[in-house]
Design an enzyme around this catalytic site. Structure first.
Site, PDB file in Angstrom:
ATOM      1  N   HIS A   1     -36.266  -6.060   3.478  1.00 40.65           N
ATOM      2  CA  HIS A   1     -37.525  -5.336   3.329  1.00 40.65           C
ATOM      3  C   HIS A   1     -37.814  -4.433   4.522  1.00 40.65           C
ATOM      4  O   HIS A   1     -37.782  -4.884   5.685  1.00 40.65           O
ATOM      5  CB  HIS A   1     -38.689  -6.318   3.169  1.00 40.65           C
TER       6      HIS A   1
ATOM      7  N   ASP B   1     -36.546  -9.483  -0.426  1.00 39.89           N
ATOM      8  CA  ASP B   1     -37.544  -8.429  -0.304  1.00 39.89           C
ATOM      9  C   ASP B   1     -38.897  -9.105  -0.071  1.00 39.89           C
ATOM     10  O   ASP B   1     -38.988 -10.334   0.027  1.00 39.89           O
ATOM     11  CB  ASP B   1     -37.544  -7.564  -1.556  1.00 39.89           C
TER      12      ASP B   1
ATOM     13  N   HIS C   1     -42.545   0.029  -6.795  1.00 41.43           N
ATOM     14  CA  HIS C   1     -41.994   1.273  -6.261  1.00 41.43           C
ATOM     15  C   HIS C   1     -40.480   1.159  -6.312  1.00 41.43           C
ATOM     16  O   HIS C   1     -39.939   0.110  -6.672  1.00 41.43           O
ATOM     17  CB  HIS C   1     -42.440   1.509  -4.805  1.00 41.43           C
TER      18      HIS C   1
ATOM     19  N   GLU D   1     -34.829  -1.199  -7.866  1.00 42.58           N
ATOM     20  CA  GLU D   1     -34.071  -1.872  -6.814  1.00 42.58           C
ATOM     21  C   GLU D   1     -33.242  -3.031  -7.365  1.00 42.58           C
ATOM     22  O   GLU D   1     -32.093  -3.238  -6.945  1.00 42.58           O
ATOM     23  CB  GLU D   1     -35.012  -2.338  -5.708  1.00 42.58           C
TER      24      GLU D   1
ATOM     25  N   GLU E   1     -42.362  -7.595  -1.352  1.00 39.58           N
ATOM     26  CA  GLU E   1     -43.493  -7.301  -2.232  1.00 39.58           C
ATOM     27  C   GLU E   1     -43.676  -8.353  -3.333  1.00 39.58           C
ATOM     28  O   GLU E   1     -44.775  -8.559  -3.834  1.00 39.58           O
ATOM     29  CB  GLU E   1     -43.340  -5.912  -2.853  1.00 39.58           C
TER      30      GLU E   1
END
Length: 277
Positions: A60, A8, A115, A134, A10
Site C-alpha cells: 500500500h 493492501d 480506485h 488491482e 483500503e
C-alpha cells in the site's frame, strides 16, 4: 508450501476514509495497527493449513505501513519502495498460493475507497477488452507465473469483483460498502476470524488449484484523467495512444505488470505539477 501475501490497506477491517490509510492522516497510525492484525490473521490461517513459509509484501502507498515489530514471527516482511513488481514484489513460481489481504474495488465501482492504483488519476484499465483493477491485474500476473490467487479479504464489493474474475477465489468480506467513504463494519474479532478461515481454506485448496490466466500475450490499456500523462507515456517504446487520454501496450503480462509501475512513476511526476487553472 510457500505462501505469498500481498497486503493492501483500503480493504482492511474498520477502515473507510483517506484519514485511515494515508500517512499523516488523523487515524493512519490506528489504521496501521488494523492492517497488521488483518495480515496476521491471514498468516495464522496459512500456517494452520500447512504453509511452510509465508512472505508478506506491504503493498500500500509508501509500502511502509505494516508494523514490522508486530508482524507474525513466522512471516517474512518485504517493506518499502521502489519495487520493480510493486504489489507482487518477490513473487515467483516457487510459491504455491497468493493471498490478497485488504484489497479494494477498482475505479468506478461504489466500493469503500475504490480506485485503481492512483486515486482519481486512473479512470479505467483493461487487459485486452476486460475491465481490470488491482486484483484482476495481480491475478493475471500471478497466473502467468503459475501461481494461483486463492483468497481475498476486503469489502463486499471487492469480494464480488474477485469472484467475478475467478469464482474459485475464497473471499472474506470484512465490511459492507454504504458508499465510497462509508461502510457497515463486521465486528473486528469476527472479521479476523473470517480472514483466518478464508486463508486456511484457500491454502488447503491451492495444491489442487489450476491457475487460470488470460494468455501469455495481452494488451494493457489505461485511461488517465490527464491527457498530459498519456502524451508523456507515448515516449516509452511500444506504448501508443488510443485516444487523447488512453495509452496501450502489448506483451507478456508479467512484463506489462512491471512496465505499469513505470507508468505510475511518470504519472506521479506529471500530476504532481501545479494545476493549469
Amino acid at each position: 508450501m510457500k505462501v505469498y501475501i500481498s497486503a493492501d490497506m483500503e480493504g482492511v477491517t474498520g477502515l473507510v476514509d483517506a484519514e485511515d490509510v494515508q500517512m499523516g492522516g488523523r487515524d493512519y497510525e490506528r489504521g496501521r495497527e488494523m492492517m497488521t492484525e488483518d495480515v496476521n490473521a491471514a498468516v495464522r490461517g496459512a500456517l494452520a493449513a500447512g504453509a511452510t513459509e509465508v512472505l508478506v509484501n506491504d503493498a500500500h502507498s509508501t509500502m511502509r505501513n505494516l508494523l514490522a515489530d508486530r508482524i507474525h514471527p513466522e512471516a517474512v516482511l518485504v517493506r518499502g519502495k521502489p519495487k520493480r513488481m510493486g504489489m507482487l514484489e518477490g513473487l515467483d513460481a516457487d510459491f504455491g498460493a497468493v493471498l490478497c489481504v485488504g484489497y479494494h474495488a477498482r475505479a468506478g465501482e461504489l466500493g469503500v475507497l475504490s480506485h485503481s492504483y492512483m486515486g482519481h488519476e486512473i479512470e479505467d484499465m483493461w487487459l485486452d477488452d476486460r475491465l481490470v483493477g488491482e486484483f484482476g491485474f495481480a491475478h493475471a500476473t500471478a497466473a502467468a507465473m503459475g501461481v494461483p490467487v486463492v483468497m481475498l479479504s476486503g469489502d463486499d464489493v471487492a469480494c464480488a469483483e474477485a469472484t467475478a474474475w475467478d469464482p474459485a477465489v475464497i473471499t472474506a468480506p470484512v465490511k459492507y460498502a454504504k458508499d465510497r467513504f462509508a461502510a457497515e463494519l463486521r465486528p473486528m474479532t469476527e472479521a479476523r476470524k473470517a480472514i483466518e478461515e478464508a486463508a486456511a481454506e484457500g491454502v488447503r485448496g491451492a495444491a489442487h488449484a489450476v491457475p487460470v490466466g488470460m494468455g501469455e500475450e495481452l494488451t494493457l490499456s489505461v485511461r488517465w484523467q490527464s491527457a498530459t500523462v498519456a502524451a508523456q507515456l507515448e515516449g516509452i517504446p511500444g506504448v501508443t495512444r488510443q485516444d487523447a487520454r488512453t495509452v496501450r501496450v502489448s506483451g507478456p503480462v508479467t512484463e506489462l505488470y512491471r512496465l505499469f509501475y513505470v507508468f505510475t512513476k511518470v504519472a506521479t511526476a506529471v500530476s504532481g505539477q501545479r494545476p493549469y487553472c
